[in-house]
Write a protein that holds these residues in place. Structure first.
Motif, PDB file in Angstrom:
ATOM      1  N   ALA A 111      51.155  45.860 -52.139  1.00  0.00           N
ATOM      2  CA  ALA A 111      51.524  47.228 -51.764  1.00  0.00           C
ATOM      3  C   ALA A 111      52.514  47.184 -50.611  1.00  0.00           C
ATOM      4  O   ALA A 111      52.386  46.359 -49.713  1.00  0.00           O
ATOM      5  CB  ALA A 111      50.279  48.002 -51.350  1.00  0.00           C
ATOM      6  N   SER A 113      54.522  49.689 -47.788  1.00  0.00           N
ATOM      7  CA  SER A 113      54.696  50.998 -47.139  1.00  0.00           C
ATOM      8  C   SER A 113      55.950  50.909 -46.283  1.00  0.00           C
ATOM      9  O   SER A 113      56.019  50.091 -45.369  1.00  0.00           O
ATOM     10  CB  SER A 113      53.494  51.340 -46.250  1.00  0.00           C
ATOM     11  N   ALA A 122      50.655  44.675 -47.977  1.00  0.00           N
ATOM     12  CA  ALA A 122      49.240  44.299 -48.051  1.00  0.00           C
ATOM     13  C   ALA A 122      48.909  43.850 -49.456  1.00  0.00           C
ATOM     14  O   ALA A 122      49.414  44.395 -50.437  1.00  0.00           O
ATOM     15  CB  ALA A 122      48.343  45.466 -47.655  1.00  0.00           C
ATOM     16  N   TYR A 124      46.600  40.333 -51.638  1.00  0.00           N
ATOM     17  CA  TYR A 124      45.583  39.284 -51.619  1.00  0.00           C
ATOM     18  C   TYR A 124      46.203  37.899 -51.801  1.00  0.00           C
ATOM     19  O   TYR A 124      47.168  37.733 -52.545  1.00  0.00           O
ATOM     20  CB  TYR A 124      44.562  39.506 -52.741  1.00  0.00           C
ATOM     21  N   PRO A 129      42.187  39.240 -48.093  1.00  0.00           N
ATOM     22  CA  PRO A 129      43.100  40.370 -47.878  1.00  0.00           C
ATOM     23  C   PRO A 129      44.110  39.992 -46.787  1.00  0.00           C
ATOM     24  O   PRO A 129      43.741  39.401 -45.780  1.00  0.00           O
ATOM     25  CB  PRO A 129      42.178  41.499 -47.422  1.00  0.00           C
TER      26      PRO A 129
ATOM     27  N   PHE B 220      47.266  51.135 -49.817  1.00  0.00           N
ATOM     28  CA  PHE B 220      46.429  49.949 -50.047  1.00  0.00           C
ATOM     29  C   PHE B 220      45.060  50.176 -49.418  1.00  0.00           C
ATOM     30  O   PHE B 220      44.955  50.680 -48.307  1.00  0.00           O
ATOM     31  CB  PHE B 220      47.072  48.707 -49.429  1.00  0.00           C
ATOM     32  N   VAL B 221      44.036  49.755 -50.139  1.00  0.00           N
ATOM     33  CA  VAL B 221      42.666  49.852 -49.646  1.00  0.00           C
ATOM     34  C   VAL B 221      41.921  48.586 -50.013  1.00  0.00           C
ATOM     35  O   VAL B 221      42.009  48.127 -51.159  1.00  0.00           O
ATOM     36  CB  VAL B 221      41.915  51.043 -50.296  1.00  0.00           C
ATOM     37  N   HIS B 222      41.208  48.032 -49.065  1.00  0.00           N
ATOM     38  CA  HIS B 222      40.349  46.888 -49.366  1.00  0.00           C
ATOM     39  C   HIS B 222      39.036  47.056 -48.611  1.00  0.00           C
ATOM     40  O   HIS B 222      39.044  47.244 -47.394  1.00  0.00           O
ATOM     41  CB  HIS B 222      41.017  45.575 -48.929  1.00  0.00           C
ATOM     42  N   PRO B 223      37.900  47.007 -49.324  1.00  0.00           N
ATOM     43  CA  PRO B 223      36.615  47.012 -48.620  1.00  0.00           C
ATOM     44  C   PRO B 223      36.275  45.598 -48.163  1.00  0.00           C
ATOM     45  O   PRO B 223      36.253  44.676 -48.981  1.00  0.00           O
ATOM     46  CB  PRO B 223      35.629  47.492 -49.692  1.00  0.00           C
ATOM     47  N   TYR B 342      41.542  48.472 -56.289  1.00  0.00           N
ATOM     48  CA  TYR B 342      41.654  47.471 -57.350  1.00  0.00           C
ATOM     49  C   TYR B 342      41.153  46.111 -56.932  1.00  0.00           C
ATOM     50  O   TYR B 342      41.358  45.121 -57.611  1.00  0.00           O
ATOM     51  CB  TYR B 342      43.092  47.382 -57.859  1.00  0.00           C
ATOM     52  N   ALA B 343      40.536  46.047 -55.775  1.00  0.00           N
ATOM     53  CA  ALA B 343      40.002  44.739 -55.334  1.00  0.00           C
ATOM     54  C   ALA B 343      38.692  44.455 -56.044  1.00  0.00           C
ATOM     55  O   ALA B 343      37.856  45.327 -56.152  1.00  0.00           O
ATOM     56  CB  ALA B 343      39.774  44.757 -53.853  1.00  0.00           C
TER      57      ALA B 343
END
Lengths: 196, 343
Positions: A111, A113, A122, A124, A129, B220-223, B342-343
């Motif tokens: 991603a 921004s 960001a 993997y 992460p 973007f989001v990651h837990p 999507y993680a």
């Protein structure tokens, strides 16, 4: 008398001031050339491909002994803070080189921004992460910050990206406290030039 | 001088380690009057310890005329209902732990109830009350600088560690232990991050909104494993990221940064629960560095704000419209989570 290598620093080269400051700390080895005609070679030819941030990352990887296994299952936080306005393509170029030096080669699906004076990436890498911020900041606040964290340890690089020999610091945070490696009062570019 | 009685809805670590010690710093103005918890044993122990009434009924506490200020520290799903009830009972002020509400509908209902009763609402996002922060913010605003990028980074140990450092915690009764054995199922990632935003990121959303009032767009989001999150996106044309990782063995760190091309605003916060003085704030602009720091913790500052509102008749620093907008920022991020997970 040993032979000095006459180096011309291209005015359009990023971190020209940092390169000049490093060259003059090694007078037995290098001399500044006033023009391309007077020079044995240019700074662009002399230095490896990359930017000050990516060269600093190389130093971090080498001195902290970071292997690919140590990037797995961590949280990786990177901040690249430069002292001039940059095009987004320049920011991406520098992020790409820093990530590559760290061992992260494929971030094509990450991603992105894009702000007015900053970019964030960001995604993997090997289950970790990874977040990268590239920003323009005040000239006296430039730095590279890298943190590699799991629940037991945080390995942290804090390095100036200016032209002085402000100390580059590598610290390990754990239950034993914060252990800081002996700081290096030598600019990253000086280290490279000394080793060539 | 009138003394204001305080009723606590829930007697857990937030009441015991944060609010009661802070309240007891102001004995001339405030008193612990009533404790409610679904665990009768815990409510009684804490009530007896502080010479306060105790109950297992929220209505008993809210209808107690000696309770002027209600502290809502219950689980999130009860906040809105209890805040509205306290407003309807005509309380002078409600201190609601974040989140104030979990939906826009609840927010609207709270606003309506508060405006009707004249009850002041304070949300326990303690960083927004930190006096070093507020002093530094006033200085920043005098500089006419802008920030192009924001980040809030919190590497924290477990809450239990800080609670133990902050107080001698009274534990729940054994009879109130959770029912059912075996490991609990892993929470849904969206629920995890939602709880993270409402429980942790919410502390600093008011600060970001002091600098930039645009709506958030998440990219973007990651837990994180355990408790935590990585969020990245845009607020207008500024980038932002929230990084939170909890449960580590390293020294805690909780920072906020607002960065521009010619100035920066950087905060080192104290950990939660402990009353350890203010944050340390550093503003760098035009080649000059100014630092702000004092001995008043953000929790104490929060209670000084409450005293100023109820006793001094001063308007709340954060009126209900502002609280609503800050909460809407959090809810806007939460609404975007499912499409990004999507993680």
């Amino acid at each position: 008398m040993s032979e000095q290598l006459k180096v011309f620093i291209e005015p359009d080269l990023g971190y020209a001031a940092a390169i000049e400051a490093a060259l003059i700390t090694l007078p037995a080895k290098y001399a500044l050339a006033g023009s391309a005609q007077e020079a044995d070679l240019s700074a662009r030819e002399l230095l490896p491909e990359g930017t000050l941030a990516s060269w600093t990352t190389t130093y971090f990887v080498e001195d902290a002994g970071i292997t690919s296994a140590e990037l797995a299952g961590k949280t990786i936080e990177i901040s690249i803070e430069v002292g001039e306005a940059q095009h987004q393509s320049e920011r991406i170029f520098e992020c790409d080189h820093v990530l590559a030096q760290l061992g992260v080669s494929d971030w094509s699906d990450w991603a992105k921004s894009v702000g007015s004076n900053s970019v964030m990436l960001a995604g993997y890498h090997d289950g970790s992460p990874v977040t990268v911020a590239h920003r323009s900041v005040a000239q006296d606040s430039t730095k590279l910050f890298i943190s590699i964290t799991d629940n037991d340890h945080r390995l942290v690089l804090t390095a100036p990206l200016g032209h002085t020999a402000q100390p580059v610091e590598i610290a390990t945070h754990s239950i034993a406290g914060i252990q800081i490696k002996r700081p290096v009062y030598q600019s990253v570019i000086s280290r490279i030039l000394a080793s060539i | 001088m009138q003394k204001y009685g305080i009723g606590f809805l829930a007697a857990g670590p937030v009441a015991q380690s944060i609010h009661i010690p802070a309240v007891r710093r102001y004995p001339q103005q405030l008193s612990v009057s009533h404790i409610m918890d679904i665990d009768a044993g815990l409510a009684q122990k804490l009530g007896d310890l502080h010479g306060a009434k105790w109950t297992t009924s929220e209505d008993d506490l809210i209808n107690d005329p000696n309770v002027h200020i209600v502290v809502v520290g219950s689980p999130n799903q009860h906040h809105a209902r209890q805040v509205i009830k306290a407003c309807e009972a005509g309380k002078k002020l409600v201190l609601a732990e974040k989140p104030l509400a979990t939906s826009e509908q609840e927010l609207a209902q709270i606003r309506e109830a508060a405006e009707k009763s004249g009850t002041a609402i304070v949300v326990g996002a303690m960083h927004a009350f930190d006096t070093a922060y507020l002093e530094a913010l006033a200085y920043w605003n005098s500089l006419s600088q802008t920030a192009d990028s924001f980040e809030v980074v919190s590497y924290l140990s477990t809450n239990n560690e800080f609670v133990d450092l902050a107080t001698q915690l009274l534990l729940p009764s054994e009879t109130n232990a959770p029912v059912g054995g075996g490991p609990r199922p892993a929470p849904d990632p969206v629920v995890k991050v939602t709880n993270g935003i409402l429980g942790l990121a919410m502390h600093d959303i008011p600060l970001i909104r002091d600098f930039n009032q645009a709506a958030p767009k998440l990219d973007f989001v990651h837990p994180m494993t355990g408790f935590g999150y990585l969020l990245q996106g845009l607020i207008g044309d500024a980038t932002f990221r929230f990084i939170a990782q909890m449960g580590g063995k390293w020294a805690p760190g909780w920072t906020f940064r607002a960065v521009g091309t010619s100035a920066s605003f950087e905060i080192d916060f104290q950990p939660s629960y402990v009353l350890a003085g203010s944050a340390k704030v550093r503003v760098t602009a035009n080649g000059e560095v100014r630092e702000f720091n004092n001995q008043l913790s953000a929790y104490e500052a929060e209670w000084e704000e409450i005293i100023n509102i109820v006793a001094g008749g001063k308007p709340a620093r954060y009126p209900i419209s502002r609280i609503e907008d800050d909460s809407a920022f959090a809810l806007a991020m939460i609404q975007q989570l499912p499409g990004l997970m999507y993680a």
